[in-house]
Design a protein around this motif. Structure first.
Motif, PDB file in Angstrom:
ATOM      1  N   PHE A  33     -14.678  -9.954  -3.103  1.00  0.00           N
ATOM      2  CA  PHE A  33     -13.619 -10.953  -3.164  1.00  0.00           C
ATOM      3  C   PHE A  33     -12.666 -10.665  -4.325  1.00  0.00           C
ATOM      4  CE2 PHE A  33     -11.698 -14.973  -4.451  1.00  0.00           C
ATOM      5  CZ  PHE A  33     -11.294 -15.512  -3.237  1.00  0.00           C
ATOM      6  N   GLY A  34     -13.202 -10.135  -5.422  1.00  0.00           N
ATOM      7  CA  GLY A  34     -12.377  -9.892  -6.604  1.00  0.00           C
ATOM      8  C   GLY A  34     -11.570  -8.617  -6.553  1.00  0.00           C
ATOM      9  N   VAL A  35     -11.790  -7.769  -5.548  1.00  0.00           N
ATOM     10  CA  VAL A  35     -11.076  -6.495  -5.463  1.00  0.00           C
ATOM     11  C   VAL A  35      -9.756  -6.684  -4.726  1.00  0.00           C
ATOM     12  CG1 VAL A  35     -11.138  -4.132  -4.584  1.00  0.00           C
ATOM     13  CG2 VAL A  35     -13.210  -5.169  -5.498  1.00  0.00           C
ATOM     14  N   ARG A  36      -8.674  -6.237  -5.338  1.00  0.00           N
ATOM     15  CA  ARG A  36      -7.347  -6.328  -4.712  1.00  0.00           C
ATOM     16  C   ARG A  36      -6.991  -4.969  -4.124  1.00  0.00           C
ATOM     17  NH1 ARG A  36      -3.110  -9.296  -8.533  1.00  0.00           N
ATOM     18  NH2 ARG A  36      -1.905  -8.892  -6.631  1.00  0.00           N
ATOM     19  N   PHE A  37      -7.262  -4.813  -2.842  1.00  0.00           N
ATOM     20  CA  PHE A  37      -7.036  -3.534  -2.179  1.00  0.00           C
ATOM     21  C   PHE A  37      -5.550  -3.201  -2.064  1.00  0.00           C
ATOM     22  CE2 PHE A  37     -11.268  -4.830  -0.809  1.00  0.00           C
ATOM     23  CZ  PHE A  37     -11.983  -3.644  -0.969  1.00  0.00           C
ATOM     24  N   ASP A  38      -4.689  -4.221  -2.223  1.00  0.00           N
ATOM     25  CA  ASP A  38      -3.254  -3.964  -2.127  1.00  0.00           C
ATOM     26  C   ASP A  38      -2.706  -3.233  -3.355  1.00  0.00           C
ATOM     27  OD1 ASP A  38      -3.790  -6.125  -3.735  1.00  0.00           O
ATOM     28  OD2 ASP A  38      -2.078  -7.321  -3.080  1.00  0.00           O
ATOM     29  N   GLU A  39      -3.553  -3.018  -4.385  1.00  0.00           N
ATOM     30  CA  GLU A  39      -3.090  -2.332  -5.597  1.00  0.00           C
ATOM     31  C   GLU A  39      -3.287  -0.814  -5.529  1.00  0.00           C
ATOM     32  OE1 GLU A  39      -5.007  -4.193  -8.900  1.00  0.00           O
ATOM     33  OE2 GLU A  39      -3.553  -5.826  -8.978  1.00  0.00           O
ATOM     34  N   ILE A  40      -3.872  -0.331  -4.415  1.00  0.00           N
ATOM     35  CA  ILE A  40      -4.164   1.098  -4.310  1.00  0.00           C
ATOM     36  C   ILE A  40      -2.907   1.946  -4.469  1.00  0.00           C
ATOM     37  CG2 ILE A  40      -4.895   2.901  -2.698  1.00  0.00           C
ATOM     38  CD1 ILE A  40      -7.002   1.020  -1.648  1.00  0.00           C
ATOM     39  N   LEU A  41      -1.808   1.522  -3.862  1.00  0.00           N
ATOM     40  CA  LEU A  41      -0.576   2.317  -3.902  1.00  0.00           C
ATOM     41  C   LEU A  41      -0.073   2.537  -5.325  1.00  0.00           C
ATOM     42  CD1 LEU A  41       1.399   0.862  -0.848  1.00  0.00           C
ATOM     43  CD2 LEU A  41       0.139   3.023  -0.989  1.00  0.00           C
ATOM     44  N   GLY A  42      -0.388   1.586  -6.209  1.00  0.00           N
ATOM     45  CA  GLY A  42       0.059   1.720  -7.589  1.00  0.00           C
ATOM     46  C   GLY A  42      -0.510   2.940  -8.283  1.00  0.00           C
ATOM     47  N   ALA A  43      -1.698   3.388  -7.860  1.00  0.00           N
ATOM     48  CA  ALA A  43      -2.329   4.541  -8.508  1.00  0.00           C
ATOM     49  C   ALA A  43      -1.569   5.830  -8.245  1.00  0.00           C
ATOM     50  CB  ALA A  43      -3.770   4.678  -8.032  1.00  0.00           C
ATOM     51  N   PHE A  44      -0.907   5.916  -7.094  1.00  0.00           N
ATOM     52  CA  PHE A  44      -0.241   7.162  -6.721  1.00  0.00           C
ATOM     53  C   PHE A  44       1.054   7.383  -7.507  1.00  0.00           C
ATOM     54  CE2 PHE A  44      -3.053   6.260  -3.209  1.00  0.00           C
ATOM     55  CZ  PHE A  44      -3.630   7.501  -2.975  1.00  0.00           C
ATOM     56  N   LYS A  45       1.470   6.397  -8.290  1.00  0.00           N
ATOM     57  CA  LYS A  45       2.626   6.585  -9.165  1.00  0.00           C
ATOM     58  C   LYS A  45       2.273   7.464 -10.364  1.00  0.00           C
ATOM     59  CE  LYS A  45       4.613   2.098  -7.915  1.00  0.00           C
ATOM     60  NZ  LYS A  45       5.024   0.752  -8.416  1.00  0.00           N
ATOM     61  N   GLN A  46       0.960   7.595 -10.632  1.00  0.00           N
ATOM     62  CA  GLN A  46       0.499   8.447 -11.734  1.00  0.00           C
ATOM     63  C   GLN A  46      -0.520   9.438 -11.169  1.00  0.00           C
ATOM     64  OE1 GLN A  46      -0.136   6.354 -15.625  1.00  0.00           O
ATOM     65  NE2 GLN A  46       0.137   4.497 -14.418  1.00  0.00           N
ATOM     66  N   ARG A  47      -0.020  10.380 -10.390  1.00  0.00           N
ATOM     67  CA  ARG A  47      -0.896  11.278  -9.633  1.00  0.00           C
ATOM     68  C   ARG A  47      -1.766  12.147 -10.526  1.00  0.00           C
ATOM     69  NH1 ARG A  47       4.058  11.711  -7.018  1.00  0.00           N
ATOM     70  NH2 ARG A  47       4.165  10.724  -4.955  1.00  0.00           N
ATOM     71  N   ARG A  48      -1.211  12.594 -11.648  1.00  0.00           N
ATOM     72  CA  ARG A  48      -1.993  13.480 -12.511  1.00  0.00           C
ATOM     73  C   ARG A  48      -3.205  12.758 -13.084  1.00  0.00           C
ATOM     74  NH1 ARG A  48      -0.228  16.428 -18.113  1.00  0.00           N
ATOM     75  NH2 ARG A  48       0.178  14.246 -18.639  1.00  0.00           N
ATOM     76  N   LEU A  49      -2.997  11.549 -13.614  1.00  0.00           N
ATOM     77  CA  LEU A  49      -4.103  10.773 -14.157  1.00  0.00           C
ATOM     78  C   LEU A  49      -5.091  10.400 -13.063  1.00  0.00           C
ATOM     79  CD1 LEU A  49      -5.469   9.330 -16.492  1.00  0.00           C
ATOM     80  CD2 LEU A  49      -3.916   7.381 -16.137  1.00  0.00           C
ATOM     81  N   LEU A  50      -4.580  10.057 -11.890  1.00  0.00           N
ATOM     82  CA  LEU A  50      -5.453   9.724 -10.762  1.00  0.00           C
ATOM     83  C   LEU A  50      -6.318  10.917 -10.382  1.00  0.00           C
ATOM     84  CD1 LEU A  50      -6.381   7.929  -8.394  1.00  0.00           C
ATOM     85  CD2 LEU A  50      -4.390   8.746  -7.109  1.00  0.00           C
ATOM     86  N   SER A  51      -5.712  12.104 -10.282  1.00  0.00           N
ATOM     87  CA  SER A  51      -6.452  13.305  -9.888  1.00  0.00           C
ATOM     88  C   SER A  51      -7.537  13.649 -10.906  1.00  0.00           C
ATOM     89  CB  SER A  51      -5.491  14.484  -9.726  1.00  0.00           C
ATOM     90  OG  SER A  51      -4.528  14.212  -8.733  1.00  0.00           O
ATOM     91  N   VAL A  52      -7.161  13.600 -12.195  1.00  0.00           N
ATOM     92  CA  VAL A  52      -8.131  13.919 -13.248  1.00  0.00           C
ATOM     93  C   VAL A  52      -9.284  12.926 -13.230  1.00  0.00           C
ATOM     94  CG1 VAL A  52      -8.479  14.064 -15.747  1.00  0.00           C
ATOM     95  CG2 VAL A  52      -6.435  15.063 -14.708  1.00  0.00           C
ATOM     96  N   SER A  53      -8.962  11.647 -13.062  1.00  0.00           N
ATOM     97  CA  SER A  53      -9.996  10.615 -13.039  1.00  0.00           C
ATOM     98  C   SER A  53     -10.956  10.801 -11.867  1.00  0.00           C
ATOM     99  CB  SER A  53      -9.337   9.233 -12.966  1.00  0.00           C
ATOM    100  OG  SER A  53     -10.310   8.229 -12.812  1.00  0.00           O
TER     101      SER A  53
END
Length: 329
Positions: free
Chosen positions: A58-78
């Motif tokens: 219930f606490g997870v906001r799946f609509d925020e996933i797209l926000g991660a792709f604005k920082q692809r390098r950090l996302l990939s490393v993580s």
């Protein structure tokens, strides 16, 4: 997820560790003094699991996933760090220190291989890390680790416990599909009735009950399995040593990656915390569903969680000190 920060502040930064320790001791005492009451307490495990899983989703906001792709390098490393490097580090430690205790080793591997999807955000905020990216990582980390769980379990632990990947997948679908539907329908149904801010308030209130549900689950595990756990008490020193070494090596990993990619402090802090924090509540729930009747595996996950909060406390203080170095006079 902001409720997690509130919980950390309200309980004290190590409050959840103390709550878990109290739950272990209380559950163990109940089961040791009265095995019949321990078994009765154990009957609470399944309903508590179901409610806890629903509250987590219930606490997870799946609509925020797209926000991660604005920082692809950090996302990939993580993602590479959390789902490739960290599991390999954890597997190496478990194989080196716990080869004679296969079920404890399996529990440690499950604990090591899954990044946190909840309270790490609170520590990230305290460390002045990239909270917006952290929020976007929550649903991504949860989805990836649930998808990888049966495959990691088969690859890393099939020599020690009987693994049927198709049965694990079907069991996870059975136990997580219904809670997910309930969580999503409830959240988006509320959005039609009340404002987004009020929905977030409801989500915060729901999240505040997660430490209570987790402590109840831990107490029930120890109450109903204390006899088995006591016969293997000598292994717990090796378990604690494994967790400590894991935290040291993952800190070194986060430092090397942050320097290699020249991350600013906010991204460095986020990467450090997300690599350090593990998803013990969700992994405990998943494992109790996928591998029923394995108290040693569950105990290993819980013990790992006990050391995690003091470790995160040290990390946040170190990161804050780096962000605000004391001037030399």
């Amino acid at each position: 997820m902001l409720a997690t920060i509130s919980n950390i502040n309200k309980l004290g930064i190590n409050g959840i560790s103390l709550l878990m320790l109290f739950s272990i001791l209380a559950g163990a005492m109940i089961g040791y003094i009265s095995p019949a009451n321990g078994e009765t307490f154990g009957n609470l495990i399944d309903p508590t699991l179901f409610v806890m899983i629903t509250f987590l989703l219930f606490g997870v906001r799946f609509d925020e996933i797209l926000g991660a792709f604005k920082q692809r390098r950090l996302l990939s490393v993580s993602l590479i760090a959390n789902f490739v490097c960290v599991p390999l580090i954890g597997y190496s430690i478990a194989m080196l220190l716990l080869p004679d205790y296969p079920l404890i080793m399996v529990g440690m591997m499950i604990y090591f291989m899954s990044p946190c999807t909840d309270w790490f955000l609170g520590f990230t905020r305290i460390a002045e890390g990239n909270v917006s990216m952290g929020s976007a990582l929550i649903p991504i980390n949860m989805l990836v680790q649930l998808l990888l769980y049966p495959f990691y379990l088969f690859i890393f632990t099939s020599n020690h416990v009987q693994i049927e990947p198709h049965l694990i997948i079907s069991t996870l679908l059975q136990w997580f599909l219904l809670p997910l539907i309930i969580a999503l329908v409830s959240r988006y149904g509320l959005r039609r009735l009340i404002s987004a801010a009020q929905v977030q308030t409801v989500s915060d209130q729901v999240s505040r009950y997660l430490p209570v549900l987790l402590s109840l689950l831990v107490a029930a595990i120890f109450a109903s399995n204390i006899t088995v756990l006591l016969t293997h008490s000598s292994v717990f020193i090796w378990l604690l040593l494994s967790v400590m070494i894991f935290f040291i090596l993952t800190f070194v990993l986060s430092e090397l990656l942050s320097r290699a990619f020249r991350f600013p402090h906010a991204d460095h802090a986020l990467l450090t915390i997300t690599i350090a924090a593990r998803n013990a509540p969700l992994m405990l729930a998943v494992t109790m569903v996928a591998l029923p009747g394995q108290p040693l595996i569950y105990a290993a996950i819980v013990i790992g969680m006990l050391l995690e909060f003091p470790h995160l406390t040290l990390l946040t203080r170190l990161l804050r000190r780096r962000a605000h170095p004391i001037p030399i006079t």
